[in-house]
Design a protein around this motif. Sequence first.
Motif, short mmCIF file in Angstrom:
data_model
loop_
_atom_site.label_atom_id
_atom_site.label_comp_id
_atom_site.label_asym_id
_atom_site.label_seq_id
_atom_site.Cartn_x
_atom_site.Cartn_y
_atom_site.Cartn_z
N LEU A 148 28.28 6.35 -8.16
CA LEU A 148 28.53 5.04 -8.89
C LEU A 148 28.35 5.17 -10.43
N VAL A 149 29.41 4.89 -10.87
CA VAL A 149 29.62 5.36 -12.66
C VAL A 149 29.30 4.09 -13.25
N SER A 150 28.48 4.19 -14.27
CA SER A 150 28.05 3.03 -15.28
C SER A 150 28.96 3.35 -16.49
N VAL A 151 29.85 2.60 -16.66
CA VAL A 151 30.77 2.73 -17.88
C VAL A 151 30.18 2.05 -18.88
N GLY A 178 38.45 4.63 -8.33
CA GLY A 178 37.38 4.15 -7.67
C GLY A 178 37.62 2.43 -7.69
N VAL A 179 36.60 1.66 -7.34
CA VAL A 179 36.69 0.17 -7.28
C VAL A 179 35.37 -0.23 -8.05
N VAL A 180 35.83 -1.41 -8.86
CA VAL A 180 34.92 -2.11 -9.86
C VAL A 180 34.02 -3.00 -8.87
N VAL A 181 32.80 -2.46 -9.03
CA VAL A 181 31.68 -3.34 -8.20
C VAL A 181 30.80 -4.22 -9.13
N ASP A 182 30.92 -4.07 -10.20
CA ASP A 182 30.15 -5.04 -11.35
C ASP A 182 30.80 -5.00 -12.63
N ARG A 183 30.95 -6.23 -13.29
CA ARG A 183 31.39 -6.35 -14.54
C ARG A 183 30.35 -7.20 -15.26
N VAL A 184 29.63 -6.68 -16.46
CA VAL A 184 28.52 -7.25 -17.11
C VAL A 184 29.01 -7.87 -18.25
N VAL A 185 30.17 -7.62 -18.76
CA VAL A 185 30.50 -8.46 -20.02
C VAL A 185 31.54 -9.42 -19.77
N LEU A 241 28.80 -1.82 -19.36
CA LEU A 241 29.96 -2.68 -19.35
C LEU A 241 30.22 -3.08 -17.90
N ILE A 242 30.71 -1.76 -17.18
CA ILE A 242 31.28 -2.07 -16.04
C ILE A 242 30.76 -0.95 -15.22
N LYS A 243 30.58 -1.09 -13.72
CA LYS A 243 30.07 -0.29 -12.66
C LYS A 243 31.36 -0.08 -11.81
N ILE A 244 31.41 1.39 -11.61
CA ILE A 244 32.81 1.70 -10.71
C ILE A 244 32.41 2.62 -9.21
N ALA A 245 32.44 2.10 -8.36
CA ALA A 245 32.11 3.08 -7.02
C ALA A 245 33.36 3.94 -6.86
N GLN A 246 32.89 5.27 -6.86
CA GLN A 246 34.27 6.04 -6.75
C GLN A 246 34.79 6.26 -5.50
N ASP A 247 33.83 5.91 -4.23
CA ASP A 247 34.56 5.92 -3.09
C ASP A 247 33.49 5.26 -1.83
#
Length: 422
Positions: A62-65, A179-186, A201-207
Amino acid sequence: MKRIGKIVIGVALAAGLIGGGVWYAKQRAANDPEQRYKLATIEKGAVTQTVSANGTLNPVVLVSVGTQVSGTVKKLYVDFNDQVKQGQPLLELDDALVSAAERQSAANVASAQASLELAQANEARMNALFAQEYVSRQEYDQARQGLKAGQAQLALARAQNDRDRANLNFTIIRSPVDGVVVDRVVDLGQTVAASFQTPVLIKIAQDLSEMRIDTSFAEADIGLIREGQKARFTVDAFPNKNFSGDVQQIRLNPTNQQNVVTYNVRINVANPDHVLLPGMTAYVNIGVARREDVLLVPNGALRFKPAEAADKKAENGQKPASTATAGSAGPSMAPGMGAGMDGGGMAGKGPGDKKGKKRDGQSGTVYVLEGGEIKPVSVQLGITDNRNTEVVGGDLKAGDRVVTGENVAANNKPSSVGMRMF
């Protein structure tokens, strides 16, 4: 009148006899063990002991961008559940200030370049004059120092321009992974400030086809868990469906909350259909021991104790099992032990035993129907699956009928059934 009186007396006697017969029949039926007790037949089978805990489903990666520059969100290119590729723009910040800083540093580069060209011309001129001895050594050295200072100023200006150009590029936030966007904070128009802590700003689940469960197991169970063991779990979204996984890691970092120590056990889960979603609560069971073709006794038989035994204890000044409190059990009682059970000390005495036998493991007492009456039998116990318990020693054998409860309690007194938590 005398005749009527005789008839009335006869009817009353007949009714009394019938009532007495019915009462006698009921009392006899109530005292018949076949009618009074609930019975179960001892059989052989398989039993699996499990340990349980709750956990949360999470993506493997889970990547926090975040952002390295501050600004106002000018454009949003993605939203929840969008598939993204590595390098794809996610959002764009207003670049007015960063762009102005980049242009200013670019102008500083041009100014430093002009100063360097002048210093180079002065150094060349001084070199020629010094060769003809028209200028002093000091003047020549100053010209060389001016040339080196001009080169340093140009390098500094270029470095500042590279930094500003990088910040300008950072105003466009790009995806670091597929991946797929699982959360958008802004949201659009929101101002984000990058200071000591980078805002997410955005959280991306890789797989999402591979997931993990982070569970918290009590320290009493952690010694039974090993890496590679199979785990089964359910989620509230699919209560009638069982999922499986493997124990990947037992983390050595303990968590202590209100003097309760737990350990994080991570479980790998395959999710090819993407039915499991991040954040779901998983109810995990890990099979830690299994026995095949062993003698099994129902747990209800281990909890049962006849009312007569409780009455005898009460007469001797002892508390019956049904009234004993948790505190009276004492800290030495093993977990999951109730009435008719022993944590490894003296087992219950049978009719022919003068002294209780010493047991190596957990022991208990069951009541077996034999010869029209129930008799206590001491057994040594193994693992349990919360319904049946393995019998590893004692006089119990397959085919014996044990008491698991009462249908009709004698004298309307309930049997003494102690609580046992496995």
